[in-house]
Design an enzyme around this catalytic site. Structure first.
Site, PDB file in Angstrom:
ATOM      1  N   ARG A   1       0.832  -1.239  -0.028  1.00  0.00           N
ATOM      2  CA  ARG A   1       0.035   0.018  -0.146  1.00  0.00           C
ATOM      3  C   ARG A   1       0.879   1.175   0.054  1.00  0.00           C
ATOM      4  NH1 ARG A   1      -3.286   0.372   5.131  1.00  0.00           N
ATOM      5  NH2 ARG A   1      -1.706  -1.069   6.054  1.00  0.00           N
TER       6      ARG A   1
ATOM      7  N   GLU B   1     -18.643   4.867  -4.149  1.00  0.00           N
ATOM      8  CA  GLU B   1     -17.622   4.094  -5.141  1.00  0.00           C
ATOM      9  C   GLU B   1     -18.394   4.125  -6.422  1.00  0.00           C
ATOM     10  OE1 GLU B   1     -18.701   2.845  -2.116  1.00  0.00           O
ATOM     11  OE2 GLU B   1     -17.317   2.912  -0.875  1.00  0.00           O
TER      12      GLU B   1
ATOM     13  N   PHE C   1     -15.143  -2.887  -2.231  1.00  0.00           N
ATOM     14  CA  PHE C   1     -15.981  -1.864  -2.851  1.00  0.00           C
ATOM     15  C   PHE C   1     -15.805  -1.318  -4.359  1.00  0.00           C
ATOM     16  CE2 PHE C   1     -15.501  -1.026   1.830  1.00  0.00           C
ATOM     17  CZ  PHE C   1     -16.558  -1.907   2.425  1.00  0.00           C
TER      18      PHE C   1
ATOM     19  N   ASP D   1     -11.530  -7.045  10.156  1.00  0.00           N
ATOM     20  CA  ASP D   1     -12.978  -6.419   9.749  1.00  0.00           C
ATOM     21  C   ASP D   1     -13.785  -7.723   9.336  1.00  0.00           C
ATOM     22  OD1 ASP D   1     -12.512  -3.637  10.301  1.00  0.00           O
ATOM     23  OD2 ASP D   1     -11.642  -3.251   8.490  1.00  0.00           O
TER      24      ASP D   1
END
Lengths: 279, 310
Positions: free
Chosen positions: B7, B55, B80, B114
Site C-alpha cells: 500500500r 464508490e 467496494f 474487519d
C-alpha cells in the site's frame, strides 16, 4: 438574451425534423424508445441547433458536450447527428441492426457524436461531472449538458453525483431533467413517485430552473441562465409529455419501448405534416 | 527476508508519477489513509477528488475524467471497488475502454480484523471476466511500484489488487518489468506451482518442504492474471509431472481458473488451491486466516503430493 421569432421557429422546425427522423428509425412494426425520445426532442433540438457550440468535427475539443444519461432516448441524438453530418442518413433505417452504427443505447466507439457509454441508468450524470472536472483542469470553457430521466432519479448514483457536483462547484455542468412523469412500467405516480424533485435538487446545492420542456424559448432562456450561474451546477427541471407530438403515444407507458401499428404509423406521419404546417 | 508494504509503495509511486505526469488524477472514497492514495492528495490537492463514501459515483466520474484525457486512479477496498461499483466499471469504464485504474486495496483476507464484508474473495473473478480489463496482482512492494508505473503507459482499464500487510520482497528492482511478465522465483523439475500475491511466499516454503521429500518444485509468480502469457505458462509446464495453482481468492474464477482455461488442451494434471467457496471471517491476525482457509505451505505441499498421484 431575447430570441428572434425566426430563431425560435428554426429550432421548432428542427424539433419536428427530429420527430420525423425518429419515425424513419422506427417504422411500423419496429420497436424503439419512442416516448422518451419525443419528450426530449425539443430540449435536444435547442441544445444541438442553437445553444451548444458544435463543430463539423464531432471531436473538436472546443465543443460543448451532451450526454444522454437516459441513454434509451438516444434516437433524438441520432437525428441531430444526421443533420450535423456526423452520421449518414442511410444509417437511420439501420438503427439497432447488426450492420448499423446506431446502437440501441449510446456507444461512443461506433457512433460519431456520442460522448460516453450510457444506458445503464444513473451513470451519465457522474460521467458528465467527471468531464466537467476534467475540462476545468484543462482550462477549457466548454460546458457539459446531461439529459436525465425523471424515472432515472430513483437511481442512488444520481444523488451521489448531485452531491459531488455541488461540492466541486461544477458550474460548467447543467443537468436537464426530462420530467415526463412516465417510466417503463407505468406512470411515475404508480411505479415510484419521487416527492419534491425541485426541492431535492436545490437541497443538494444546485441552482434550479423549472420550465415547460416543449417551449423552445423557455428552454433556450434556461440554458442561457445556467451558463451565467457561477459557483454551482444548474438543474433544469423540464416538464414534458412522454411521446410528445403523437397523440396515441402521449402520456403512455406503452410507447416507452414499443412498435407502432401501421395505423398508428400513418397517424404519426400525419401529425408531422400537421406540425410542419403550424410552424 | 526483507518485508515491505504494498500500500505504501502504491501511494508513494502515485506521488512520483504525479510529478512527471500532470494528466494523472486520483479519486478516493474516504479510505485514503488505508489505500495510501492520500499521499497523492497531500501533494497534488487540485488533482485529488474526494467523492465521499460513494464508490459508484467515483467509478463513473473517473470515466468522465478519462474522456477528457486524464489517467484516473480510483481507490477503495477491493470489496467496494471493483465490488460495489461493478456495473459502473463495466458500463462507464470497460465498454469504452477508458484509462481508469482501479486499486482494490486490502484485498483477499488481508484486512483480517474487519471480517467477511471487508475481505474480497471474488475480485479477480469479477474483473477478469470484463473485456478490455487488465488484472494485476503484485507479489510485493517492489513489483507494486513497477506495476503502477506500467499501468500509466497501458491503454485501457486496469485492476490492481493490493494486500494490506507487509509482504516479503522477491522482486529485483533492477530487473525490467512489463505487464504480462511472469517470474520464476525458484526452479524445480517435478511440479510447477503458479502462485499469486501472498501465496508466492507460501509456495516457496512449500517447495522447501517438498525438497525434504525428494520432490523438486518450481515456483512461478503470476502477477499479471489477465492477459495471461499462455506461451510462457506452457513453457514452465514443459517436462513437469503436474501443476498446482495457489491464490488467496475463491477457487472459482481466479488464477486457478485462468490457468486451467489456458492448459485445457494439455494432458497435464492441475490442482487448484484457493478459498473453497466461502467468505472470510474476523481474526486476531492474518496468519490465523491463512491457516483457517488452508492457504499455508503445508496445504500447498498436500496439493503437490496429490497432483503427483493424478
Amino acid at each position: 438574451m431575447a430570441y428572434l421569432i425566426s430563431d425560435l421557429e428554426e429550432v421548432r422546425r428542427r424539433a419536428i425534423d427530429i420527430r420525423a427522423d425518429i419515425l424513419e428509425m422506427i417504422p411500423a412494426g419496429k420497436a424503439g424508445h419512442l416516448g422518451g425520445s419525443c419528450s426530449a426532442a425539443d430540449i435536444t433540438a435547442a441544445l444541438y441547433f442553437k445553444h451548444m457550440n458544435v463543430f463539423d468535427d464531432p471531436k473538436d475539443p472546443r465543443r460543448d458536450r451532451c450526454i444522454f444519461s437516459k441513454g434509451h432516448a438516444v434516437l433524438a441524438q441520432y437525428a441531430c447527428f444526421v443533420e450535423l453530418g456526423y452520421v449518414d442518413r442511410s444509417e437511420l433505417a439501420k438503427v439497432k441492426t447488426i450492420e448499423g452504427i446506431l446502437q440501441g443505447h449510446p456507444d461512443m466507439d461506433l457512433t460519431p457524436g456520442i460522448e460516453a457509454v450510457t444506458g445503464s441508468l444513473g451513470q451519465g450524470l457522474s460521467i458528465s461531472l467527471g468531464m466537467a472536472l476534467g475540462l476545468k483542469l484543462n482550462d477549457s470553457s466548454s460546458r457539459v449538458y446531461a439529459v436525465v430521466g425523471d424515472g432515472e432519479l430513483s437511481e442512488g448514483q444520481i444523488w451521489e453525483a448531485a452531491m459531488a457536483a455541488s461540492v466541486y462547484k461544477a458550474d460548467n455542468l447543467c443537468a436537464i431533467i426530462d420530467y415526463n412523469l412516465v417510466q417503463a412500467t407505468d406512470t411515475t405516480e404508480k411505479v415510484f413517485p419521487i416527492l419534491d424533485i425541485k426541492d431535492k435538487w436545490a437541497a443538494f446545492g444546485w441552482h434550479v430552473i423549472e420550465i415547460d420542456g416543449h417551449d423552445i424559448e423557455q428552454i433556450l432562456t434556461a440554458l442561457d441562465k445556467a451558463r451565467e450561474i457561477k459557483g454551482k451546477p444548474t438543474a433544469i427541471l423540464a416538464h414534458t409529455v412522454k411521446g410528445k407530438g403523437f397523440s396515441f403515444a402521449e402520456g403512455s407507458a406503452k410507447y416507452h419501448n414499443a412498435s407502432m401499428t401501421e395505423d398508428e404509423y400513418r397517424q404519426a406521419l400525419a401529425a408531422i405534416e400537421q406540425m410542419r404546417m403550424e410552424v | 527476508m526483507d518485508m515491505k508494504n504494498c500500500r505504501t509503495a502504491y501511494g508513494e509511486t502515485l506521488v512520483k508519477l504525479g510529478a512527471e505526469n500532470k494528466n494523472i488524477v486520483v479519486l478516493e472514497a474516504d479510505l485514503g489513509k488505508s489505500t495510501m492514495s492520500i499521499l497523492f492528495g497531500n501533494k497534488y490537492p487540485e488533482r485529488y477528488f474526494q467523492v465521499g463514501i460513494a464508490e459508484q459515483n467515483m467509478a463513473s466520474v473517473a470515466a468522465g475524467l478519462a474522456l477528457e484525457g486524464k489517467t484516473a486512479f480510483i481507490n477503495s477496498f477491493a470489496v467496494f471497488t471493483p465490488g460495489r461499483a461493478y456495473d459502473q466499471i463495466r458500463s462507464s469504464v470497460c465498454i469504452p475502454n477508458l484509462n481508469v485504474m482501479i486499486c482494490g486495496s486490502s484485498a483477499g483476507l488481508s484486512d483480517y480484523g474487519d471480517g467477511k464484508t471487508h475481505q474480497s474473495v471474488d475480485d479477480i473473478a469479477i474483473t477478469r471476466v470484463l473485456p478490455h480489463m487488465t488484472v494485476l496482482s503484485p507479489v510485493d512492494a517492489v513489483e507494486t511500484e513497477q506495476m503502477v508505473k506500467a499501468m500509466c503507459q497501458n491503454k485501457g482499464p486496469c485492476y490492481i489488487r493490493i494486500n494490506r500487510n507487509d509482504l516479503p520482497v522477491f522482486t529485483d528492482p533492477k530487473e525490467e518489468y512489463h505487464i504480462g511478465k511472469m517470474s520464476r522465483i525458484r526452479d524445480g523439475k517435478d511440479v510447477v506451482v503458479f502462485a499469486t500475491g501472498v501465496m508466492v511466499s507460501q509456495a516457496v516454503k512449500a517447495a522447501e518442504l517438498m525438497d525434504k521429500e525428494g520432490v523438486s518444485v518450481r515456483v512461478v509468480n503470476i502477477s499479471t492474471i489477465k492477459p495471461l502469457d499462455i506461451q510462457a505458462l506452457k513453457n514452465h509446464c514443459q517436462g513437469m509431472k503436474g501443476v498446482v495453482t495457489a491464490e488467496e481468492h475463491s477457487i472459482y474464477g481466479g488464477l486457478g481458473s485462468a490457468v486451467c482455461e489456458a492448459l485445457s488442451a494439455e494432458r497435464l494434471p492441475v490442482r487448484i488451491l484457493g478459498i473453497e467457496d466461502s467468505f472470510g471471517r474476523s481474526a486476531e491476525n492474518y496468519e490465523l486466516l491463512l491457516k483457517r482457509y488452508h492457504l499455508m505451505p503445508e496445504d500447498i505441499a498436500e496439493k503437490i503430493k496429490l497432483v503427483l498421484n493424478d
